[in-house]
Design an enzyme around this catalytic site. Structure first.
Site, PDB file in Angstrom:
ATOM      1  N   ASP A   7       1.342  -1.195   0.600  1.00  0.00           N
ATOM      2  CA  ASP A   7       0.131   0.188  -0.170  1.00  0.00           C
ATOM      3  C   ASP A   7       0.476   1.053   0.082  1.00  0.00           C
ATOM      4  OD1 ASP A   7      -2.415   1.711   0.770  1.00  0.00           O
ATOM      5  OD2 ASP A   7      -2.971  -0.228   0.784  1.00  0.00           O
ATOM      6  N   HIS A  16      -4.040   6.095   2.895  1.00  0.00           N
ATOM      7  CA  HIS A  16      -5.041   4.871   2.778  1.00  0.00           C
ATOM      8  C   HIS A  16      -3.837   3.377   3.137  1.00  0.00           C
ATOM      9  CE1 HIS A  16      -6.191   1.483   0.442  1.00  0.00           C
ATOM     10  NE2 HIS A  16      -7.110   2.083  -0.331  1.00  0.00           N
ATOM     11  N   SER A  29     -11.477  -1.079  -0.654  1.00  0.00           N
ATOM     12  CA  SER A  29     -10.317  -0.994   0.340  1.00  0.00           C
ATOM     13  C   SER A  29     -10.333  -1.003   1.578  1.00  0.00           C
ATOM     14  CB  SER A  29      -9.334   0.585   0.010  1.00  0.00           C
ATOM     15  OG  SER A  29      -8.904   0.699  -0.956  1.00  0.00           O
TER      16      SER A  29
END
Ligand SMILES: [Ca+2]
Ligand SMILES: [Ca+2]
Length: 629
Positions: free
Chosen positions: A168, A231, A393
């Site tokens: 990520d 994220h 996600s």
């Protein structure tokens, strides 16, 4: 055709201006795979061969027979490349494509503001009463059973932790939750003990990475994997949060260890080589589960090979299905890595709090396997704060976390068996019929119970698998021919050259919805409530009433509802499902509503019912440049 489709898929998170992206690759860099049976299967021989073609090896993925190479920019480069390609020992050559995150266009001002307005410190979490144990993920109406596993799991010991790699944007390792137990954290950050107890500047475990104490950054090629996005930290918190209440103090010791592998930079850029590197590192350094909350529409043979390698090493691969509300089974809307048919790859759709598919979520009766909570998920953010995000996600890491917990109970399970176990433990709901292969939404508690019962009986098993493009034929046959490097991949597809376009225009999207979503939510807050601004909008609307579908034309739209014309008669008060095409014709949303007024000229007014925040955010984007009504 394909380029338009790429635009369509990603335009949900990107304005029209960023759609026209051409294929990009790192100049002079390629990924080469040698046939495993060839005389060139030794790394030393391959290096020698490549050196004769002025190619230097950036990274040898010996276990996969793949090499990330760089050709020196000189007169003979094209010929050297051609020679490498034509070597009978070479299986394929692929450019080192650049991934481009496309959901960042709207994030400049909005994201800053969002973080400022909507993130919570630990104390604010307490005062806002967010940390209710049974409502931790704000999915109370669909009980995925996370909290009820906590009393059943085998207590943590130094030998029964499971490592989950998060491929990520990195991780804020200074977040309280991820600190070591000694420092008041959960110890949920992976520790590479030989480097931890080793010497600075020395590759103590001789894995090719100096001082990789708890993860790696494959962009800068350093051990600084700090999250310059939000994220990765959010995803990692969801995974580790499956194992415990992250707001309990003192924090419990985490049975899950997060291995942060950063392959996307702050601009969302990364390369195929970086992604392969991350997966290869994860597998070779002890990760049993790899979470991939990112994706794009393009097939890459070398990435496929990397996932097949993970499969061979019995690793579970968890992938986000995508946020475009498209069908992953359709050859027009493929989504990778979710669509790689590697048997330990579990593709995850997002479930709403109503136990239905989130209206942003991709689906696929064959290629998407389970639904998992993905709306208004609360987790860690960089800067020692917490906040909400939406998206597949967020759905994937629930699966990664609970799979890791199941593996602690039944450590013999291969990634293949683990995937089956997750699929077998879902709660089947008719709302997911035809949308995910199991017709079900995850149930963490059922999975743990199954895993505990299986301990005595499960022996390791997985079928053989070889990476090969088996995609369905599409209309894009020769469209990637221009680069001339991917012929093997194309020819492996059915129908002599028909198959998913191998990395024609490479983009990658982090599967979280844009932060603008929360702006809309804030505006819906009663304090901010006022009459919605209406905009004139002319595009097509399709209306489903029962099993009938009507076509109409839009008149106006707002955050609260819309008006349209149709020649059919509609009943006032009736509930209808509407599919609305965006003003530019590139996007479509589906939303339910109630007919609240009608006029003689067959104009109707509809008030939205339970419109999802993602839908409203899209409407907001659509109407930015429209004339007020
Ligand atoms: Ca090392
Ligand atoms: Ca060291």
């Amino acid at each position: 055709m394909k380029r338009f489709l790429i635009g369509l898929i990603f335009s949900i998170t990107a304005p029209a201006s960023s759609l026209a992206q051409s294929a990009q690759a790192v100049p002079g860099e390629f990924i080469v795979k040698y046939k495993s049976t060839s005389s060139s299967s030794s790394v030393a021989k391959v290096r020698t061969k490549l050196a004769m073609k002025s190619a230097s090896v950036q990274k040898a993925f010996a276990g996969m027979g793949m090499y990330h190479i760089s050709l020196k920019a000189q007169a003979g480069e094209a010929q050297n490349l051609e020679d490498i390609k034509n070597d009978p020992d070479v299986e394929f050559v692929e450019p080192n494509y650049i991934f481009t995150k496309v959901d960042d266009a709207s994030s400049s001002n909005n994201a800053q503001l969002y973080v400022y307005q909507s993130s919570y410190t630990y104390n604010e979490v307490l005062t806002n009463n967010i940390a209710q144990n049974d409502n931790l993920y704000h999915q109370a109406p669909i009980n995925v059973g996370v909290t009820s596993t906590w009393s059943q799991i085998t207590p943590v010991s130094p030998t029964n932790k499971v490592v989950v790699a998060v491929v990520d944007t990195g991780l804020d390792k200074n977040h309280t939750f991820f600190k070591s137990v000694a420092n008041g954290g959960s110890g949920a950050l992976w520790v590479n003990t030989r480097e931890y107890n080793g010497t600075a500047g020395v590759d103590d475990d001789q894995n090719g990475y100096v001082d990789d104490v708890s993860g790696w950054n494959f962009i800068s090629n350093t051990n600084n994997f700090l999250d310059d996005d939000d994220h990765g930290t959010h995803v990692a918190g969801i995974i580790a949060g499956v194992a415990q209440n992250m707001f309990a103090r003192p924090l419990q010791e985490s049975p899950i260890q997060i291995m942060p592998l950063k392959f996307l930079d702050a601009n969302g850029s990364g390369t195929t080589a970086a992604a392969i590197n991350a997966i290869y590192y994860a597998v070779n350094n002890g990760a049993k589960v790899i979470n991939n909350s990112w994706g794009g529409p393009n097939y890459s043979r070398s990435l496929h090979e990397a996932l097949a390698y993970a499969y061979d090493q019995q690793v579970l691969i968890v992938t986000a299905a995508g946020n475009y509300h498209t069908n992953n089974d359709s050859s027009d809307y493929p989504m990778y890595p979710a669509n790689y048919d590697v048997p330990s790859n579990i593709a995850v759709a997002s479930a709403s709090q109503y136990d239905t598919l989130s209206n942003f979520s991709n689906y696929g009766a064959n290629l998407v396997h389970v639904a998992s909570p993905g709306e208004r998920i609360f987790s860690t953010l960089p800067g020692d704060v917490y906040g909400y995000m939406d998206g597949t996600s967020m759905a994937a890491p629930f699966v990664a976390g609970m799979a890791a917990m199941a593996l602690r109970e039944a450590p013999n399970m291969t990634g293949y068996q683990l995937k089956q176990a997750v699929m077998n433990s879902v709660d089947v709901r008719s709302s997911y019929n035809g949308l995910v292969s199991t017709s079900g939404r995850i149930n963490a508690n059922a999975l743990i119970v199954d895993a505990k019962n299986a301990v005595a009986t499960v022996s390791s098993y997985q079928p053989e698998y070889k990476a090969q493009l088996r995609g369905v034929a599409s209309d894009s046959g020769g469209s990637a021919g221009g680069c001339g490097l991917v012929s093997t991949a194309i020819h492996n597809g059915p129908g002599n050259g028909q198959g998913p376009t191998p990395m024609a225009g490479v983009m990658v999207g982090l599967m979280a919805l844009p932060l603008a979503v929360w702006f809309v939510l804030r505006r819906r807050d009663p304090k901010h409530q006022r009459k919605h601004e209406r905009f004139r909008m002319s595009s097509q609307i399709r209306v489903m009433v029962g099993d009938k579908e009507l076509v109409g034309s839009m008149n106006t739209i707002s955050q609260g509802g819309l008006s349209f014309n149709t020649e059919e008669a509609l009943e006032k008060g009736g509930i209808i499902t509407m599919r609305i095409t965006s003003p530019d014709g590139h996007e479509m949303i589906e939303v339910q509503g109630q007919v609240v007024w009608s006029e003689q000229n067959q104009a109707y007014g509809v008030q939205f019912a339970n419109a999802r925040q993602g839908t409203l955010a899209m409407i907001q984007q659509w109407t930015q440049n429209l004339v007020k009504s």
